[in-house]
Design a protein around this motif. Structure first.
Motif, PDB file in Angstrom:
ATOM      1  N   ALA A 194       0.822  -1.211   0.000  1.00 51.18           N
ATOM      2  CA  ALA A 194       0.000   0.000   0.000  1.00 51.18           C
ATOM      3  C   ALA A 194       0.857   1.262   0.000  1.00 51.18           C
ATOM      4  O   ALA A 194       0.472   2.288  -0.588  1.00 51.18           O
ATOM      5  N   GLN A 195       2.014   1.210   0.638  1.00 52.05           N
ATOM      6  CA  GLN A 195       2.883   2.388   0.699  1.00 52.05           C
ATOM      7  C   GLN A 195       3.770   2.534  -0.527  1.00 52.05           C
ATOM      8  O   GLN A 195       4.320   3.607  -0.758  1.00 52.05           O
ATOM      9  N   ARG A 196       3.882   1.476  -1.308  1.00 52.87           N
ATOM     10  CA  ARG A 196       4.739   1.562  -2.493  1.00 52.87           C
ATOM     11  C   ARG A 196       4.031   2.371  -3.577  1.00 52.87           C
ATOM     12  O   ARG A 196       2.856   2.136  -3.872  1.00 52.87           O
ATOM     13  N   PRO A 197       4.721   3.298  -4.182  1.00 53.98           N
ATOM     14  CA  PRO A 197       4.071   4.101  -5.241  1.00 53.98           C
ATOM     15  C   PRO A 197       3.790   3.256  -6.490  1.00 53.98           C
ATOM     16  O   PRO A 197       4.503   2.302  -6.782  1.00 53.98           O
ATOM     17  N   TRP A 198       2.732   3.625  -7.174  1.00 55.53           N
ATOM     18  CA  TRP A 198       2.361   2.932  -8.412  1.00 55.53           C
ATOM     19  C   TRP A 198       3.307   3.390  -9.511  1.00 55.53           C
ATOM     20  O   TRP A 198       3.390   4.570  -9.845  1.00 55.53           O
ATOM     21  N   ALA A 199       4.035   2.452 -10.121  1.00 55.52           N
ATOM     22  CA  ALA A 199       5.111   2.812 -11.049  1.00 55.52           C
ATOM     23  C   ALA A 199       4.588   3.198 -12.421  1.00 55.52           C
ATOM     24  O   ALA A 199       5.209   4.000 -13.125  1.00 55.52           O
ATOM     25  N   SER A 200       3.456   2.673 -12.848  1.00 54.39           N
ATOM     26  CA  SER A 200       2.969   2.916 -14.198  1.00 54.39           C
ATOM     27  C   SER A 200       2.164   4.220 -14.256  1.00 54.39           C
ATOM     28  O   SER A 200       1.571   4.651 -13.263  1.00 54.39           O
ATOM     29  N   ARG A 201       2.154   4.814 -15.466  1.00 51.80           N
ATOM     30  CA  ARG A 201       1.343   6.009 -15.658  1.00 51.80           C
ATOM     31  C   ARG A 201      -0.122   5.665 -15.865  1.00 51.80           C
ATOM     32  O   ARG A 201      -0.983   6.531 -15.797  1.00 51.80           O
ATOM     33  N   SER A 202      -0.418   4.375 -16.123  1.00 47.07           N
ATOM     34  CA  SER A 202      -1.794   3.920 -16.293  1.00 47.07           C
ATOM     35  C   SER A 202      -2.315   3.405 -14.959  1.00 47.07           C
ATOM     36  O   SER A 202      -1.693   2.545 -14.339  1.00 47.07           O
ATOM     37  N   LEU A 203      -3.436   3.954 -14.518  1.00 48.68           N
ATOM     38  CA  LEU A 203      -4.011   3.524 -13.261  1.00 48.68           C
ATOM     39  C   LEU A 203      -4.728   2.191 -13.444  1.00 48.68           C
ATOM     40  O   LEU A 203      -5.301   1.917 -14.507  1.00 48.68           O
ATOM     41  N   PRO A 204      -4.682   1.308 -12.425  1.00 49.15           N
ATOM     42  CA  PRO A 204      -5.356   0.018 -12.542  1.00 49.15           C
ATOM     43  C   PRO A 204      -6.867   0.173 -12.569  1.00 49.15           C
ATOM     44  O   PRO A 204      -7.431   1.062 -11.926  1.00 49.15           O
ATOM     45  N   GLN A 205      -7.501  -0.677 -13.363  1.00 50.14           N
ATOM     46  CA  GLN A 205      -8.959  -0.700 -13.456  1.00 50.14           C
ATOM     47  C   GLN A 205      -9.441  -2.133 -13.235  1.00 50.14           C
ATOM     48  O   GLN A 205      -8.769  -3.094 -13.624  1.00 50.14           O
ATOM     49  N   PHE A 206     -10.617  -2.264 -12.623  1.00 50.23           N
ATOM     50  CA  PHE A 206     -11.169  -3.574 -12.303  1.00 50.23           C
ATOM     51  C   PHE A 206     -12.585  -3.670 -12.841  1.00 50.23           C
ATOM     52  O   PHE A 206     -13.333  -2.683 -12.859  1.00 50.23           O
ATOM     53  N   ARG A 207     -12.932  -4.881 -13.258  1.00 48.30           N
ATOM     54  CA  ARG A 207     -14.298  -5.155 -13.681  1.00 48.30           C
ATOM     55  C   ARG A 207     -15.072  -5.966 -12.653  1.00 48.30           C
ATOM     56  O   ARG A 207     -16.293  -5.971 -12.661  1.00 48.30           O
ATOM     57  N   MET A 208     -14.344  -6.656 -11.776  1.00 51.43           N
ATOM     58  CA  MET A 208     -14.990  -7.460 -10.742  1.00 51.43           C
ATOM     59  C   MET A 208     -15.322  -6.590  -9.545  1.00 51.43           C
ATOM     60  O   MET A 208     -14.620  -5.601  -9.276  1.00 51.43           O
ATOM     61  N   PRO A 209     -16.352  -6.941  -8.807  1.00 50.97           N
ATOM     62  CA  PRO A 209     -16.620  -6.232  -7.548  1.00 50.97           C
ATOM     63  C   PRO A 209     -15.439  -6.376  -6.600  1.00 50.97           C
ATOM     64  O   PRO A 209     -14.735  -7.396  -6.606  1.00 50.97           O
ATOM     65  N   PRO A 210     -15.170  -5.360  -5.784  1.00 57.01           N
ATOM     66  CA  PRO A 210     -13.980  -5.411  -4.914  1.00 57.01           C
ATOM     67  C   PRO A 210     -13.919  -6.632  -4.006  1.00 57.01           C
ATOM     68  O   PRO A 210     -12.846  -7.213  -3.816  1.00 57.01           O
ATOM     69  N   ASP A 211     -15.061  -7.048  -3.429  1.00 57.15           N
ATOM     70  CA  ASP A 211     -15.027  -8.186  -2.523  1.00 57.15           C
ATOM     71  C   ASP A 211     -14.680  -9.479  -3.250  1.00 57.15           C
ATOM     72  O   ASP A 211     -13.902 -10.307  -2.756  1.00 57.15           O
ATOM     73  N   ARG A 212     -15.240  -9.659  -4.445  1.00 62.28           N
ATOM     74  CA  ARG A 212     -14.932 -10.861  -5.219  1.00 62.28           C
ATOM     75  C   ARG A 212     -13.484 -10.834  -5.710  1.00 62.28           C
ATOM     76  O   ARG A 212     -12.800 -11.864  -5.744  1.00 62.28           O
ATOM     77  N   LEU A 213     -13.002  -9.652  -6.093  1.00 65.60           N
ATOM     78  CA  LEU A 213     -11.620  -9.543  -6.553  1.00 65.60           C
ATOM     79  C   LEU A 213     -10.651  -9.845  -5.423  1.00 65.60           C
ATOM     80  O   LEU A 213      -9.665 -10.578  -5.602  1.00 65.60           O
TER      81      LEU A 213
END
Length: 306
Positions: A194-213
């Motif tokens: 959680a503290q590590r910065p996201w290295a990519s310029r593209s933000l992650p996207q999800f199609r599954m509901p958070p609980d199922r993912l």
């Protein structure tokens, strides 16, 4: 006690046959360890992918909530051997499982390996179930899936704590037993992601509901850890068997050398005895022939006729 030539020859042939078997077992151990080692390396790459998924999840949804509730039922999964000829491999792992059981609450034990079960019973631990280790590297996935199914059934509606006990490779070809926590998830690992910065310029996207993912990520992480522990156990088992076969081969070579030396000595002794018998017989025959004319006496004189 002196041994006959026939007995020494039989013992030498038997030792050579045993050496052939030991050499075959040594070769098989070296060959069998390679697929499991490759599988362990492959699952590490898969686990890194799962951790990347966790990183993306906590980057979007924040750190996972800390469960401050009481600890659930304790479960210990012990990975051992189903075959022999690997020394005290199972006994060492059983001692580590006993140490873990003494330092924590009473735990239910899932055993992998029939001979591992015997070693656990010798330490006073009765497994709730015993599974067979995989015969090939292809069976590692099935074993990991079976263990996850068992954990789901044992969890019920509450939480559980799970630990893994198996043999692990060390430096300079050494091995040592380890006990590693599996559940709950390592808080330092998740918080570090959680503290590590996201290295990519593209933000992650999800199609599954958070609980199922999240449930899918946790299940994949458990699968990778169980797969890795099973593979490591199989690698160390074959390495232990290889070491024992090398020791046995050296011992057999030493005994063969001693038997060969004794065999040569006995053979030479028998040859010498036979030669002495021939020489003594020949000398006796010569003396007999020399004494034969004297025993018969001079020829009788002829009487004059008239």
């Amino acid at each position: 006690m002196a041994q006959t030539l026939e007995r020494l020859t039989h013992r030498t042939q038997t030792m050579r046959s045993i050496r052939g078997i030991v050499s075959t077992m040594k070769t098989m151990s070296a060959i069998n360890a390679l697929p499991y080692e490759q599988a362990a390396q492959a699952i590490e790459a898969y686990q890194d992918t799962v951790l990347t998924g966790f990183h993306a999840f906590v980057h979007c949804h924040g750190p996972l909530p800390h469960d401050a509730g009481p600890a659930g039922a304790a479960i210990v999964i012990v990975f051992g051997s189903d075959h022999g000829l690997c020394g005290n491999y199972n006994e060492v792992v059983a001692v580590e499982a006993q140490r873990l059981a003494e330092t924590g609450p009473a735990a239910q034990v899932i055993c992998v390996g029939a001979q591992m079960e015997d070693a656990l019973v010798g330490q006073g631990i009765m497994p709730v179930t015993t599974l067979l280790p995989p015969a090939t590297a292809d069976g590692l996935g099935r074993l990991a899936g079976r263990l996850i199914t068992l954990l789901d059934g044992m969890r019920g509606a509450g939480s559980i704590t799970v630990s893994l006990v198996h043999m692990q490779r060390g430096d300079h070809g050494q091995q040592h037993p380890v006990a590693q926590p599996l559940l709950p998830l390592d808080r330092a690992l998740i918080e570090g992601l959680a503290q590590r910065p996201w290295a990519s310029r593209s933000l992650p996207q999800f199609r599954m509901p958070p609980d199922r993912l999240l449930a899918a990520l946790i299940r994949s992480y458990l699968f990778a850890r169980l797969f890795r522990s099973a593979a490591e156990a199989m690698v160390t088992e074959n390495a232990a068997r290889l070491a024992r076969m090398q020791q046995a081969e050296q011992s057999i070579d030493d005994q063969l050398e001693a038997l060969t030396s004794e065999l040569r000595s006995v053979r030479q002794s028998e040859i010498t005895t036979e030669l002495l018998d021939v020489i003594i017989g020949f000398e006796a025959l010569k003396r007999r022939k020399k004494r034969q004319p004297a025993a018969d006496g001079p020829p009788a004189a002829k009487r004059p006729q008239g």
